[in-house]
Design an enzyme around this catalytic site. Structure first.
Site, PDB file in Angstrom:
ATOM      1  N   HIS A  12      33.938  48.765  37.301  1.00 30.33           N
ATOM      2  CA  HIS A  12      33.816  47.336  37.628  1.00 30.33           C
ATOM      3  C   HIS A  12      35.171  46.713  37.992  1.00 30.33           C
ATOM      4  O   HIS A  12      35.465  45.575  37.642  1.00 30.33           O
ATOM      5  CB  HIS A  12      33.108  46.562  36.501  1.00 30.33           C
ATOM      6  CG  HIS A  12      33.765  46.651  35.148  1.00 30.33           C
ATOM      7  ND1 HIS A  12      33.064  46.793  33.981  1.00 30.33           N
ATOM      8  CD2 HIS A  12      35.056  46.598  34.785  1.00 30.33           C
ATOM      9  CE1 HIS A  12      33.897  46.831  32.958  1.00 30.33           C
ATOM     10  NE2 HIS A  12      35.112  46.710  33.419  1.00 30.33           N
ATOM     11  N   HIS A  59      36.446  40.423  29.723  1.00 24.87           N
ATOM     12  CA  HIS A  59      37.904  40.558  29.757  1.00 24.87           C
ATOM     13  C   HIS A  59      38.550  39.259  29.300  1.00 24.87           C
ATOM     14  O   HIS A  59      39.201  38.571  30.080  1.00 24.87           O
ATOM     15  CB  HIS A  59      38.361  40.938  31.162  1.00 24.87           C
ATOM     16  CG  HIS A  59      37.713  42.197  31.677  1.00 24.87           C
ATOM     17  ND1 HIS A  59      36.425  42.220  32.155  1.00 24.87           N
ATOM     18  CD2 HIS A  59      38.164  43.466  31.761  1.00 24.87           C
ATOM     19  CE1 HIS A  59      36.129  43.460  32.528  1.00 24.87           C
ATOM     20  NE2 HIS A  59      37.165  44.231  32.289  1.00 24.87           N
ATOM     21  N   HIS A 193      42.115  55.023  33.909  1.00 24.50           N
ATOM     22  CA  HIS A 193      43.084  54.027  34.376  1.00 24.50           C
ATOM     23  C   HIS A 193      43.907  53.504  33.213  1.00 24.50           C
ATOM     24  O   HIS A 193      43.426  53.426  32.093  1.00 24.50           O
ATOM     25  CB  HIS A 193      42.428  52.879  35.149  1.00 24.50           C
ATOM     26  CG  HIS A 193      41.519  51.954  34.371  1.00 24.50           C
ATOM     27  ND1 HIS A 193      40.428  52.375  33.668  1.00 24.50           N
ATOM     28  CD2 HIS A 193      41.539  50.600  34.229  1.00 24.50           C
ATOM     29  CE1 HIS A 193      39.799  51.331  33.137  1.00 24.50           C
ATOM     30  NE2 HIS A 193      40.461  50.240  33.444  1.00 24.50           N
ATOM     31  N   GLU A 240      37.211  52.245  28.143  1.00 22.80           N
ATOM     32  CA  GLU A 240      35.979  51.557  28.600  1.00 22.80           C
ATOM     33  C   GLU A 240      34.815  52.526  28.797  1.00 22.80           C
ATOM     34  O   GLU A 240      33.657  52.133  28.744  1.00 22.80           O
ATOM     35  CB  GLU A 240      36.220  50.889  29.964  1.00 22.80           C
ATOM     36  CG  GLU A 240      37.044  49.643  29.920  1.00 22.80           C
ATOM     37  CD  GLU A 240      37.252  49.052  31.319  1.00 22.80           C
ATOM     38  OE1 GLU A 240      37.846  47.993  31.402  1.00 22.80           O
ATOM     39  OE2 GLU A 240      36.826  49.661  32.330  1.00 22.80           O
TER      40      GLU A 240
END
Lengths: 279, 131
Positions: A12, A59, A193, A240
């Site tokens: 996302h 977030h 990431h 995540e």
């Protein structure tokens, strides 16, 4: 009765939302990524779920540092796209399914998952970017969404094994809902990431591939991956990926992999995408 | 029970755990306040006065006002919060990573297009110490 037909895993990355919203999704940088989702849009148009159950992380938008629920289930009638600091994304408001949400909320707690209930919640790119990748830019999203927000910002995120078990509990909840609804479950975020400090930019494609193979074919084993492995091998924000295990737990032990796409980079991130069907 | 931190030996990485979160609470709340336009306007009008609403340490305050991005993380900041301060200054996520890694925007973007930072040599602090 309601049933789960399929699952979608999807990164996302916020930059993908920006690319779609600003009309640069066909350029040299973003074009190859959006091309990887063309199959998915066609598949989605045929799959036509009645409801999407969407697992994502907020977030620091709906939840700042004051309140950090590990699992928060959306039970609202609608969810407005949030202003994340540069204005809300110009995408439709997300409609909820209150009856199904209420049913799942009750079922989960009685099945020992003590979730937080959200009767009002704005949603950020974590939820809206996967919708964009799977549906493009419609006037209205084609079906209601039941959101589940998972804390992956403050360590520790819930364990992969716990996410997998929650997926199974969500499946029980959905399958005991009396209305005849076809449900597609999304697990979002990832892949490898790291956004922070001197190691930012870490990508581990070999690990990502192994992760997807385990998720699809040996989910019980893959759900045992420890937090330290995610953080070391897939980057601090790669954790995540535990959210993909909520989706996987909601599907059959054996699934058909209909589509896989992987690309580096989108901004700081490896993009991964799977479509899985219950067989 | 002592809390184990097996992640302390990951190089160039600050894991935002409960201790960091407690340390950085007011700093992070300051950063996230900049998500909303009226707060951005107030900060712009009088940075020092605005930031003083948040009872952070003088080190945190100094790092925030001086855009010391890695130091902010070491002092309890989290990237999803500090990125809001960066956005206020017109710095996007990728540019921020360019700054934190010391590579600069162009070289960082090139590294990502070439497949990103390799995992080889980047798993353990000892691998960095040897360099």
């Amino acid at each position: 009765m309601a049933y789960i037909s399929s699952g979608v895993a999807c990164s996302h990355v916020p930059a993908l939302g920006v690319a779609s919203d600003s009309g640069i999704s066909n350029d040299d940088y973003y074009g190859p990524i959006f091309k990887g989702f063309e199959f998915s849009k066609d598949w989605m148009a045929k799959e036509k779920p009645d409801v999407i159950f969407l697992v994502y992380n907020d977030h620091c938008t709906a939840f700042d540092a004051r309140v950090i629920p590990t699992f928060a289930l959306g039970c609202a009638a609608e969810y407005a796209p949030a202003d994340e600091g540069w204005g809300p994304r110009p995408v439709p408001t997300v409609n909820g399914h209150r009856d199904l949400s209420a049913h799942i909320a009750q079922s989960l707690v009685l099945d020992s998952f003590d979730i937080t209930i959200m009767n009002e919640m704005e949603v950020d790119h974590g939820l809206t970017v996967p919708l964009t990748m799977m549906f493009g830019q419609p006037e209205q999203w084609p079906c209601p969404v039941v959101p589940l927000a998972v804390n992956v910002v403050q360590y520790p995120a819930p364990l992969g094994s716990r996410c997998y078990a929650l997926g199974k509990s969500i499946r029980k909840a959905i399958e005991s809902f009396p209305e005849n609804l076809k449900v597609c479950v999304f697990g979002t975020g990832g892949m490898s990431h790291q956004l922070q400090h001197q190691r930012a930019g870490l990508i581990n494609s070999a690990w990502d591939e192994r992760f997807m193979n385990l998720l699809v074919n040996e989910p019980e084993k893959g759900s045992q991956i420890e937090h330290i492995e995610y953080m070391r091998e897939a980057g601090s924000e790669g954790i995540e990926l535990v959210m993909w295990y909520v989706m996987r737990g909601a599907l059959n032990d054996k699934v058909n992999e209909i589509h896989r796409f992987y690309h580096v980079p989108a901004s700081n991130t490896a993009v991964g995408h799977l479509i899985l069907e219950n067989n | 029970m002592t809390i184990q931190k097996p992640y302390d030996d990951i190089p160039g990485t600050i894991i935002f755990d409960s201790q960091q979160a407690a340390k950085g609470y007011h700093l992070n709340q300051f950063c996230i306040s900049l998500r909303l336009a009226p707060n951005r306007d107030a900060f712009k009008a009088d940075p020092e006065n605005y930031i003083d609403q948040f009872p952070m340490t003088s080190d945190q305050r100094h790092a925030a006002l001086n855009q010391d991005w890695n130091r902010l993380l070491e002092l309890g900041g989290n990237i999803y919060y500090t990125s809001k301060l960066a956005a206020y200054h017109g710095i996007n996520f990728q540019e921020l990573a360019g700054l934190m890694t010391g590579k600069g925007s162009t070289a960082y973007r090139e590294m990502m297009i070439s497949g990103g930072r390799s995992i080889e040599g980047n798993r353990y602090q000892s691998e960095w110490d040897d360099k």
